[in-house]
Design a protein around this motif. Structure first.
Motif, short mmCIF file in Angstrom:
data_model
loop_
_atom_site.label_atom_id
_atom_site.label_comp_id
_atom_site.label_asym_id
_atom_site.label_seq_id
_atom_site.Cartn_x
_atom_site.Cartn_y
_atom_site.Cartn_z
N LEU A 46 32.03 32.71 24.95
CA LEU A 46 32.99 33.57 25.67
C LEU A 46 32.30 34.43 26.73
O LEU A 46 32.86 34.64 27.81
CB LEU A 46 33.76 34.43 24.67
CG LEU A 46 34.67 33.65 23.72
CD1 LEU A 46 35.19 34.55 22.61
CD2 LEU A 46 35.83 33.01 24.48
N PHE A 47 31.10 34.89 26.44
CA PHE A 47 30.34 35.64 27.45
C PHE A 47 29.99 34.73 28.62
O PHE A 47 30.07 35.14 29.78
CB PHE A 47 29.05 36.23 26.86
CG PHE A 47 29.25 37.57 26.22
CD1 PHE A 47 29.62 38.68 26.95
CD2 PHE A 47 29.07 37.72 24.85
CE1 PHE A 47 29.81 39.92 26.36
CE2 PHE A 47 29.26 38.95 24.24
CZ PHE A 47 29.62 40.04 24.99
N ARG A 48 29.60 33.51 28.33
CA ARG A 48 29.25 32.55 29.39
C ARG A 48 30.45 32.28 30.29
O ARG A 48 30.32 32.13 31.49
CB ARG A 48 28.74 31.25 28.76
CG ARG A 48 28.34 30.20 29.76
CD ARG A 48 27.06 30.62 30.47
NE ARG A 48 26.58 29.55 31.30
CZ ARG A 48 26.71 29.53 32.64
NH1 ARG A 48 27.28 30.52 33.26
NH2 ARG A 48 26.24 28.52 33.32
N GLU A 49 31.62 32.23 29.68
CA GLU A 49 32.86 32.01 30.44
C GLU A 49 33.35 33.30 31.11
O GLU A 49 34.32 33.27 31.86
CB GLU A 49 33.95 31.47 29.51
CG GLU A 49 33.67 30.09 28.96
CD GLU A 49 33.67 29.03 30.03
OE1 GLU A 49 34.55 29.07 30.91
OE2 GLU A 49 32.78 28.16 29.99
N ASP A 50 32.68 34.41 30.83
CA ASP A 50 33.00 35.72 31.40
C ASP A 50 34.44 36.16 31.10
O ASP A 50 35.14 36.70 31.94
CB ASP A 50 32.76 35.72 32.91
CG ASP A 50 32.64 37.13 33.48
OD1 ASP A 50 32.17 38.04 32.75
OD2 ASP A 50 33.03 37.33 34.65
N THR A 60 27.05 50.94 17.56
CA THR A 60 27.89 49.82 17.14
C THR A 60 28.41 49.11 18.39
O THR A 60 28.91 49.75 19.30
CB THR A 60 29.08 50.31 16.29
OG1 THR A 60 28.58 50.99 15.14
CG2 THR A 60 29.95 49.15 15.85
N LEU A 61 28.30 47.78 18.40
CA LEU A 61 28.82 46.99 19.52
C LEU A 61 30.31 46.71 19.31
O LEU A 61 30.73 46.36 18.21
CB LEU A 61 28.09 45.66 19.63
CG LEU A 61 26.77 45.66 20.38
CD1 LEU A 61 26.13 44.28 20.30
CD2 LEU A 61 26.97 46.07 21.82
N TYR A 62 31.06 46.87 20.37
CA TYR A 62 32.48 46.54 20.39
C TYR A 62 32.69 45.42 21.39
O TYR A 62 32.08 45.41 22.46
CB TYR A 62 33.32 47.74 20.79
CG TYR A 62 33.37 48.80 19.72
CD1 TYR A 62 34.43 48.88 18.84
CD2 TYR A 62 32.35 49.73 19.58
CE1 TYR A 62 34.48 49.84 17.84
CE2 TYR A 62 32.37 50.70 18.59
CZ TYR A 62 33.45 50.75 17.73
OH TYR A 62 33.48 51.71 16.76
N TYR A 63 33.56 44.48 21.05
CA TYR A 63 33.87 43.36 21.92
C TYR A 63 35.34 43.42 22.31
O TYR A 63 36.18 43.79 21.49
CB TYR A 63 33.60 42.03 21.18
CG TYR A 63 32.18 41.90 20.71
CD1 TYR A 63 31.20 41.40 21.54
CD2 TYR A 63 31.82 42.31 19.44
CE1 TYR A 63 29.88 41.32 21.13
CE2 TYR A 63 30.51 42.22 19.00
CZ TYR A 63 29.56 41.73 19.84
OH TYR A 63 28.25 41.63 19.42
N GLY A 64 35.60 43.05 23.54
CA GLY A 64 36.98 43.06 24.03
C GLY A 64 37.23 41.92 24.99
O GLY A 64 36.30 41.32 25.54
#
Length: 66
Positions: A46-50, A60-64
């Protein structure tokens, strides 16, 4: 084969973030009942697809979803 599974898991993570908003790794793991490795691979996809972002708050890491 593995690429298909990673793609499917990425879709599950993306839809979860779409439905629930920003989540931590542990919240994603609890909701999807996936192995750590599966989640890390999905997040990488998902990061690669931006299409997602992450930020750190109080160690703490949060993802959105973008």
């Amino acid at each position: 084969m593995l690429k298909d599974v990673i793609g499917e898991n990425s879709g599950k993570v993306w839809h979860l973030l779409n439905d629930k908003g920003e989540l931590t790794f542990n919240q994603i793991k609890k909701d999807l009942k996936m192995k750590n490795e599966e989640i890390y691979l999905a997040l990488g996809w998902l990061f690669r697809e931006d299409v997602i972002y992450a930020y750190e708050k109080e160690e703490t890491l949060y993802y959105g979803r973008r």
